[in-house]
Design a protein around this motif. Sequence first.
Motif, PDB file in Angstrom:
ATOM      1  N   HIS A  85      -2.011  -6.645   2.219  1.00 28.29           N
ATOM      2  CA  HIS A  85      -1.793  -5.529   1.207  1.00 28.29           C
ATOM      3  C   HIS A  85      -2.481  -5.987  -0.044  1.00 28.29           C
ATOM      4  O   HIS A  85      -2.951  -5.024  -0.681  1.00 28.29           O
ATOM      5  CB  HIS A  85      -0.100  -5.213   0.889  1.00 28.29           C
ATOM      6  CG  HIS A  85       0.625  -4.661   1.976  1.00 28.29           C
ATOM      7  ND1 HIS A  85       0.605  -3.435   1.993  1.00 28.29           N
ATOM      8  CD2 HIS A  85       1.330  -5.170   3.215  1.00 28.29           C
ATOM      9  CE1 HIS A  85       1.619  -2.953   3.219  1.00 28.29           C
ATOM     10  NE2 HIS A  85       1.716  -4.186   3.890  1.00 28.29           N
ATOM     11  N   LEU A 143       0.699  -1.128   0.062  1.00 30.35           N
ATOM     12  CA  LEU A 143      -0.111   0.121   0.107  1.00 30.35           C
ATOM     13  C   LEU A 143       0.983   1.318  -0.026  1.00 30.35           C
ATOM     14  O   LEU A 143       0.514   2.363  -0.638  1.00 30.35           O
ATOM     15  CB  LEU A 143      -1.037   0.076   1.384  1.00 30.35           C
ATOM     16  CG  LEU A 143      -2.258  -0.983   1.214  1.00 30.35           C
ATOM     17  CD1 LEU A 143      -2.957  -1.318   2.513  1.00 30.35           C
ATOM     18  CD2 LEU A 143      -3.104  -0.302   0.193  1.00 30.35           C
ATOM     19  N   TYR A 191      -6.846   4.997   0.599  1.00 24.69           N
ATOM     20  CA  TYR A 191      -6.149   4.484  -0.359  1.00 24.69           C
ATOM     21  C   TYR A 191      -6.238   4.808  -1.750  1.00 24.69           C
ATOM     22  O   TYR A 191      -5.237   5.044  -2.594  1.00 24.69           O
ATOM     23  CB  TYR A 191      -5.722   3.173  -0.287  1.00 24.69           C
ATOM     24  CG  TYR A 191      -5.050   2.774   1.103  1.00 24.69           C
ATOM     25  CD1 TYR A 191      -3.668   3.154   1.344  1.00 24.69           C
ATOM     26  CD2 TYR A 191      -5.641   2.261   2.252  1.00 24.69           C
ATOM     27  CE1 TYR A 191      -2.969   2.860   2.652  1.00 24.69           C
ATOM     28  CE2 TYR A 191      -5.263   2.119   3.511  1.00 24.69           C
ATOM     29  CZ  TYR A 191      -3.899   2.626   3.580  1.00 24.69           C
ATOM     30  OH  TYR A 191      -3.167   2.506   4.687  1.00 24.69           O
ATOM     31  N   GLU A 215      -3.622   6.728  -4.139  1.00 22.93           N
ATOM     32  CA  GLU A 215      -3.458   6.005  -5.536  1.00 22.93           C
ATOM     33  C   GLU A 215      -3.717   7.125  -6.649  1.00 22.93           C
ATOM     34  O   GLU A 215      -2.668   6.963  -7.620  1.00 22.93           O
ATOM     35  CB  GLU A 215      -4.454   4.948  -5.698  1.00 22.93           C
ATOM     36  CG  GLU A 215      -4.040   4.059  -7.114  1.00 22.93           C
ATOM     37  CD  GLU A 215      -4.651   4.320  -8.211  1.00 22.93           C
ATOM     38  OE1 GLU A 215      -4.175   3.977  -9.196  1.00 22.93           O
ATOM     39  OE2 GLU A 215      -5.458   5.467  -8.310  1.00 22.93           O
ATOM     40  N   ALA A 251      -6.193  -5.509   0.205  1.00 28.33           N
ATOM     41  CA  ALA A 251      -6.441  -3.892   0.105  1.00 28.33           C
ATOM     42  C   ALA A 251      -6.428  -3.384  -1.246  1.00 28.33           C
ATOM     43  O   ALA A 251      -7.223  -2.749  -1.850  1.00 28.33           O
ATOM     44  CB  ALA A 251      -5.943  -3.257   1.016  1.00 28.33           C
ATOM     45  N   LEU A 252      -5.029  -3.736  -1.763  1.00 24.46           N
ATOM     46  CA  LEU A 252      -4.943  -3.610  -3.320  1.00 24.46           C
ATOM     47  C   LEU A 252      -5.803  -4.005  -4.420  1.00 24.46           C
ATOM     48  O   LEU A 252      -6.076  -3.145  -5.382  1.00 24.46           O
ATOM     49  CB  LEU A 252      -3.251  -3.919  -3.601  1.00 24.46           C
ATOM     50  CG  LEU A 252      -2.368  -2.828  -2.807  1.00 24.46           C
ATOM     51  CD1 LEU A 252      -1.131  -3.343  -3.236  1.00 24.46           C
ATOM     52  CD2 LEU A 252      -2.412  -1.359  -3.437  1.00 24.46           C
TER      53      LEU A 252
END
Lengths: 529, 86
Positions: free
Chosen positions: A183, A5, A221, A225, A186-187
């Motif tokens: 990670h 992240l 996030y 991003e 979430a991604l």
Amino acid sequence: MAYVLQQLLSKSAKAYPEKIAVWARGRSVTYRELDERSNQMAHLLRKQGITKGDRVGLFFPKCVESVVSMLGVLKAGGVYVPLDPQAPADRVGYIIGNCGIRVLITNHEKREVLTPETLELLESCISTDQAENGKDGKLIPWSMLAEFPADHAPEVSLIETDLAYILYTSGSTGRPKGVMLSHQNALTFVEWCAEEFQVRSEDRLSNHAPLHFDLSVFDVYNTLEAGATVYLITEELALFPTSLANFIETQGITIWYSVPSALMLLLLHAHLTPEKLKSVRTILFAGEVFPMKYLRQLAEMAPAAELYNLYGPTETNVCTYYKVERERLASLEKLPIGIACANTDAFAVTDDGRRAAQGETGELCVRGPAVTYGYWADPEKTQKMCVPNRFEQNFEEKMYRTGDLVTMAEDGNFYFLGRRDSMIKSRGYRIELGEIESALLSHPGVREAAVLAVPDEIVGNRIRAVVAIHVPDSLKPIDLQQHCSTRVPKYMIPEVIELCVELPKTSTGKIDRVKLAAKDPAKEPVSVR
Amino acid sequence: MIESAAVKDQIREYVIEEFAKTKGINQVTDQEVLTKNGIIDSMGIFRLVAFLEETFNVRIGDEEITHDNLESIDAIEKLVISKAKK
């Protein structure tokens, strides 16, 4: 491509160093500042002994430092655990003990709330307060960050399957359970959102949800991003619809994400006009069912905005979505939860273990890289919910059972029908009625307790309890509400408690919940005590 | 004519009985920020306003339901008194 992240931040810090990344309570940080402060936080955490995989708790009201802390923990290789700043000391203490938090980022006021037993578990506390805390030597002041390198993060070798954060949700056996998220989990979600909602650097995202709530993962996030700006809405501001509507207008929010009840409060009490929402191009909501009546009103107030119903438990984050088709708004009786997100498979499984056909009811199961590994330090519960995918014959794979009953209609969308168990939603919060029952039963004067959900159009459900006590007249409802307040968060305290000598039973000796629900003194508004 | 001290007592009693006690808080000072520790939640705000309107025979518009006007017992009293004078 990002596989952890914090790389989202590094990328945007290079591209937009002087742009504001986070705004909260009238203060803000640029991308460069966020990158530097979080580097310093990572070094400070390292000095406190935090290494790869160690859990660090965050226990303070939302502010700019929240995001600095989240990224700082990740850069140190750690796993952050956002704690509800309004949760009772007992619950916070349980979580700190459960996942072995040794370092807590907090502030002076919140640290005071902790019990001596909890403080004992902590090796150090880092305070978000700007000022030195003088006498208290165990509290590391925020100003200490300045002593650490800002231009680089400590060396750490992480891969996408390493844990990033743990979110605690209500647990049916009386204690909250920690959902472990990597990670990659979430991604997978963040990348899907970036594509579907086309978040851009000019965007201004709101963050309405608390940070221990998974809705905030998008806000924070996807902002990083895209190199956009996120406006953290404090608990205080969220309470006042008129002020909140003015906030949306003056800050020029372009993407809004919240639980439906927050939007309903705006519709009912903020005198909304399309003018007020003119900057908003996308409205996302999740966490509970949005009644069609209010969704239609919202669509009128934001005539140009795209509206999305997002669905998914913390264990999968969003796994299905429905983009509201305006031409169907008038005729649609119930809002679909839609279709699976990219890189996610969602399907219904019938009681006899088949994949449900169109029109059949089944439990929604989810597989893919967004799905959790399970619950922290609870292999039993993990095995129950994250089960082998029997539909895959050639290799081993897990799927998550959501516990939600759904059906796929002719329009190709999933529709939510109900729960398999006694989990309910209130104001978007996930609540296990069993956790409240355990809290009531822990009172020495209580013999039996049944907690029931009373459906409510605005907040989803209100909580009612029927309690049998050992000695008649020995307790008042208020005594039990106060007792609950030491064990569960405020949104889980029953609004109404009825006392009796014995709860009605079924022929098999179980508490007769059907009878209790029918006896609901009213279905009347709950302001009556 | 509304008497200021009596108004404050009634507001204090309502806030403590209706909100604070059920959340395990037994004492609330007149200056304490009610929204900060979750004493009053989003639905509670509107119950509080309904109580004020009914008890003191005043009308509080949605645009007046703001943090500044309702943040503490002191602030609520000021709002009620200013309304009653009109």
